[in-house]
Write an enzyme that holds these catalytic residues in place. Structure first.
Site, PDB file in Angstrom:
ATOM      1  N   PHE A 124     152.416  17.023 -58.710  1.00  0.00           N
ATOM      2  CA  PHE A 124     151.663  18.154 -59.242  1.00  0.00           C
ATOM      3  C   PHE A 124     150.616  17.613 -60.194  1.00  0.00           C
ATOM      4  CE2 PHE A 124     152.658  22.899 -59.530  1.00  0.00           C
ATOM      5  CZ  PHE A 124     152.930  23.030 -58.174  1.00  0.00           C
ATOM      6  N   GLN A 237     144.661  29.728 -69.660  1.00  0.00           N
ATOM      7  CA  GLN A 237     144.514  28.888 -68.464  1.00  0.00           C
ATOM      8  C   GLN A 237     143.982  29.697 -67.287  1.00  0.00           C
ATOM      9  OE1 GLN A 237     147.940  27.078 -65.944  1.00  0.00           O
ATOM     10  NE2 GLN A 237     147.121  25.374 -67.154  1.00  0.00           N
ATOM     11  N   HIS A 239     143.716  29.196 -63.565  1.00  0.00           N
ATOM     12  CA  HIS A 239     144.236  28.362 -62.483  1.00  0.00           C
ATOM     13  C   HIS A 239     143.127  28.139 -61.462  1.00  0.00           C
ATOM     14  CE1 HIS A 239     146.752  26.917 -59.217  1.00  0.00           C
ATOM     15  NE2 HIS A 239     147.809  26.940 -59.996  1.00  0.00           N
ATOM     16  N   LEU A 253     147.576  34.089 -56.620  1.00  0.00           N
ATOM     17  CA  LEU A 253     147.781  32.648 -56.790  1.00  0.00           C
ATOM     18  C   LEU A 253     148.023  31.913 -55.483  1.00  0.00           C
ATOM     19  CD1 LEU A 253     148.150  30.397 -58.941  1.00  0.00           C
ATOM     20  CD2 LEU A 253     150.598  30.862 -58.819  1.00  0.00           C
ATOM     21  N   GLU A 256     149.843  25.210 -56.568  1.00  0.00           N
ATOM     22  CA  GLU A 256     149.374  23.828 -56.691  1.00  0.00           C
ATOM     23  C   GLU A 256     150.107  22.925 -55.710  1.00  0.00           C
ATOM     24  OE1 GLU A 256     148.873  20.825 -60.491  1.00  0.00           O
ATOM     25  OE2 GLU A 256     148.773  22.991 -60.789  1.00  0.00           O
ATOM     26  N   ARG A 321     144.942  21.224 -64.521  1.00  0.00           N
ATOM     27  CA  ARG A 321     144.312  22.461 -64.065  1.00  0.00           C
ATOM     28  C   ARG A 321     142.987  22.762 -64.755  1.00  0.00           C
ATOM     29  NH1 ARG A 321     149.768  26.243 -63.703  1.00  0.00           N
ATOM     30  NH2 ARG A 321     150.523  25.365 -61.736  1.00  0.00           N
ATOM     31  N   HIS A 387     145.451  32.896 -65.270  1.00  0.00           N
ATOM     32  CA  HIS A 387     146.811  32.619 -64.807  1.00  0.00           C
ATOM     33  C   HIS A 387     147.858  32.582 -65.914  1.00  0.00           C
ATOM     34  CE1 HIS A 387     149.965  31.003 -62.310  1.00  0.00           C
ATOM     35  NE2 HIS A 387     150.025  29.865 -62.974  1.00  0.00           N
ATOM     36  N   ARG A 422     148.295  23.924 -69.805  1.00  0.00           N
ATOM     37  CA  ARG A 422     149.648  23.685 -69.294  1.00  0.00           C
ATOM     38  C   ARG A 422     149.597  22.919 -67.985  1.00  0.00           C
ATOM     39  NH1 ARG A 422     152.615  25.927 -65.485  1.00  0.00           N
ATOM     40  NH2 ARG A 422     151.443  27.888 -65.277  1.00  0.00           N
TER      41      ARG A 422
END
Length: 626
Positions: A124, A237, A239, A253, A256, A321, A387, A422
């Site tokens: 990730f 954040q 995304h 969404l 990832e 991200r 996100h 994050r």
């Protein structure tokens, strides 16, 4: 519109039934406390189910080089050293035990195929090694299923479809909460010695978001109104991978995990553009050519070779991200976007249809059903979407206690763990690590606390506030105010901010507050979603103001907070956190010292190669970072 309310009494009341709330309730009940759990939706429907790709923990089941120290440093670097270091340390150390605990409670993780049958992990963004334990691309759903099953067998009382309107206090201490059941509108009182808020995020402040309908910032506003301090509210954040069409699902969404399984990002010219966006903090860790990235993909993802035996570096699509989102936004703004205003995420040319359907079943069905796109044949068109909120209630790292006695917070509505950005997968492990700590320490507090006293006149006042929209006949409907709030946030405090835009946003929010005073709702409290939105708007406007004021205060760019008028890391702000609190009925914004990694620990991490001195200097604004 009766003032007659139901009443319940608990030692510990948990508001929010996502991963953090369920884990907290389980721990409080285990400690022998009578525990109540309130959820705005139905049990099992929390936004946690949307965390698809995996749960981050240094299990080292696939790559033996992984450790809590590496996870800790990845989290700090990913958060651009805006993290409360102690929370990041606790998380990195305890996450493996919490994942193994989930397994003992029945979570069915994907397994390695090396004959050992260990928990399998995937790559990730921002994580040095494979670290995300997963269940296909439905990990959040499995986490909720497991915790829900454990919770209902732990003696917890669950109150579903219930919205909390206000926290109650006895002097300076928490005394419970007051709200209503959404179906009937009937008021409800919860007396409690300790309260844990774990209500999730704020995504519904923005029109393009990946969040569930419940994410209206309730926990942030409830804690603030009760006197708690909020921190890091400027860090939002976006995304990088949300759906862009059809309009009905814009922002939804895309995990990832698609990139973790080999997906690549391309513009309308077919170019893989991420190679030109590698920032200094990640140089040397990611492939700098398409040839190198493809060789890594073939060896590590397709053939399953151990990464420590491969000399090539992983592709830049797997950076953090904030970096990827800004790169996507730049490509789109400079005219290299696709038909619907996004860029392309291509897994079809990288993996076989069978592999895609096996590894990413939810993504396959999501695009097939919602957009009539077969991701085994063509790329997905994607763009950034709001996100996650890194900021929230300011808490003690080891107890999750807020600045109000008896009030605790965990999960997305608490601040400190993630810094300014994050890393993917850290959300699910955050929920179980700090959910456990919140439940444990709330229970310890409740055992020593006297029974709280409730002022009936306060309840009468709250009920009058809740009924006010019914008294404003002929006024504005709540949905119009909500739409204008989302427009104001998108324009003034979105992915890119500057002084004039933030000032305009604050003016818009002030105007919306005045409009909310006259909001009108027809009918009565029974089955009335327009009334629900009217009450949610109070919380959303508080959170929006806190976010915009904090963003205006932080005159630098860091992670999820990007200023076009202050484009670099600032030495002055590097060791500061922005705190929002009530003072004299007004919102006050102050800067506080951000706790720093102890010098001896930092020296140890540098010596062992986990941190590089030049990266530390860049993130602290002591040398050029761009």
């Amino acid at each position: 519109m009766s003032d007659n309310y139901q009443s319940f009494e608990y030692d510990v009341l948990v508001i929010g039934a996502g991963g953090a709330g369920l884990r907290a309730a389980i721990e409080a009940s285990k400690a022998g406390c009578k525990t109540g759990l309130v959820c705005k939706s139905l049990l099992g429907k929390a936004h946690t189910v949307m965390a698809e790709g995996g749960i981050a923990a240094a299990l080292a089941t696939v790559d033996s080089r992984d450790s809590w120290k590496q996870h800790f440093c990845d989290t700090l670097i990913g958060g651009n050293f805006g993290n409360h270091w102690k929370m990041a340390e606790i998380h990195a150390k305890q996450a493996p035990d919490r994942v193994r605990e989930l397994e003992t409670w029945g979570a069915v993780f994907d397994r390695t195929t090396d004959g050992k049958g260990n928990i399998n992990v995937r790559h990730f963004g921002g994580h040095t090694y494979k670290r995300l334990a997963h269940v296909g691309d439905r990990t959040g759903l499995e986490l909720i299923r497991t915790l829900q099953d454990k919770g209902v067998h732990s003696g917890i009382d669950v109150h579903m479809e219930c919205t909390i309107y206000s926290l109650l206090k006895d002097g300076e201490k928490i005394a419970g909460a007051y709200g209503y059941f959404r179906e009937t509108g009937r008021p409800v009182l919860f007396k409690a010695k300790a309260v844990i808020v774990s209500t999730g995020g704020i995504g519904k402040l923005y029109s393009v978001n990946s969040n569930s309908w419940e994410c209206t910032g309730d926990g942030f506003a409830l804690a603030y109104l009760a006197g708690a301090e909020l921190a890091d509210m400027e860090y939002v954040q976006f995304h990088p991978t949300g759906m862009v069409w059809p309009a009905s699902v814009k922002g939804l969404l895309i995990t990832e995990g698609v990139r973790g399984e080999g997906g690549v990002l391309k513009n309308n010219k077919g170019e893989r553009f991420m190679f030109k966006y590698i920032p200094p903090k990640y140089r040397g860790k990611y492939a700098e050519t398409e040839e190198e990235a493809n060789a890594w993909f073939q060896k590590v993802v397709v053939e399953g070779q151990k990464e420590e035996t491969v000399k090539e570096r992983k592709p830049p699509e797997l950076m953090s991200r904030d970096v990827v989102a800004r790169a996507l936004w730049t490509e789109i703004q400079e005219g290299r976007g696709g038909e619907h205003g996004g860029v392309y995420l291509d897994i079809a040319s990288r993996r076989s249809p069978e592999d895609i359907k096996k590894k990413l079943p939810s993504m396959y069905h999501q695009f097939k059903q919602l957009a009539d796109v077969d991701i085994t044949k063509v790329p997905m068109e994607i763009a950034p979407t709001c996100h996650y909120m890194m900021g929230g209630v300011k808490v003690d790292p080891e107890t999750q206690a807020s600045t109000v006695p008896g009030l605790f917070a965990a999960g997305e509505c608490s601040a400190g763990m993630h810094g300014s950005n994050r890393l993917g997968g850290n959300s699910l492990s955050d929920l179980v690590v700090f959910g456990k700590l919140a439940g444990e320490h709330a229970a310890a507090y409740a055992k020593k606390a006297p029974a709280p006293k409730i002022d009936e006149s306060v309840l009468a006042g709250l009920n009058k506030e809740m009924n006010a929209p019914f008294d404003h006949q002929g006024g504005e409907v709540s949905y119009a105010i909500l739409a204008d709030l989302q427009k104001a946030m998108e324009k003034g405090a979105g992915m890119y901010r500057e002084e004039s835009l933030l000032e305009g946003c604050l003016k818009d929010l002030a105007s919306l507050k005045e409009r909310l005073k006259k909001v009108s709702t027809e009918g009565n409290r029974l089955f009335n979603p327009g009334w629900h939105v009217a009450l949610d708007l109070r919380n959303m406007l508080i959170v929006g103001e806190a976010l915009a004021r904090a963003a205006k205060e932080r005159k630098e760019s860091r992670g999820g907070h990007t200023r076009t008028d202050y484009t670099t890391y600032s030495k002055d702000f590097a060791k500061k956190r922005v705190v929002v609190r009530q003072k004299g009925g007004q919102m006050e914004v102050v800067q506080e010292d951000l706790p720093q990694v102890p010098a001896e620990l930092e020296a140890e991490l540098v010596k062992e190669g986990f941190l590089k001195p030049e990266i530390l200097k860049q993130l602290r604004g002591e040398m050029a970072a761009h």
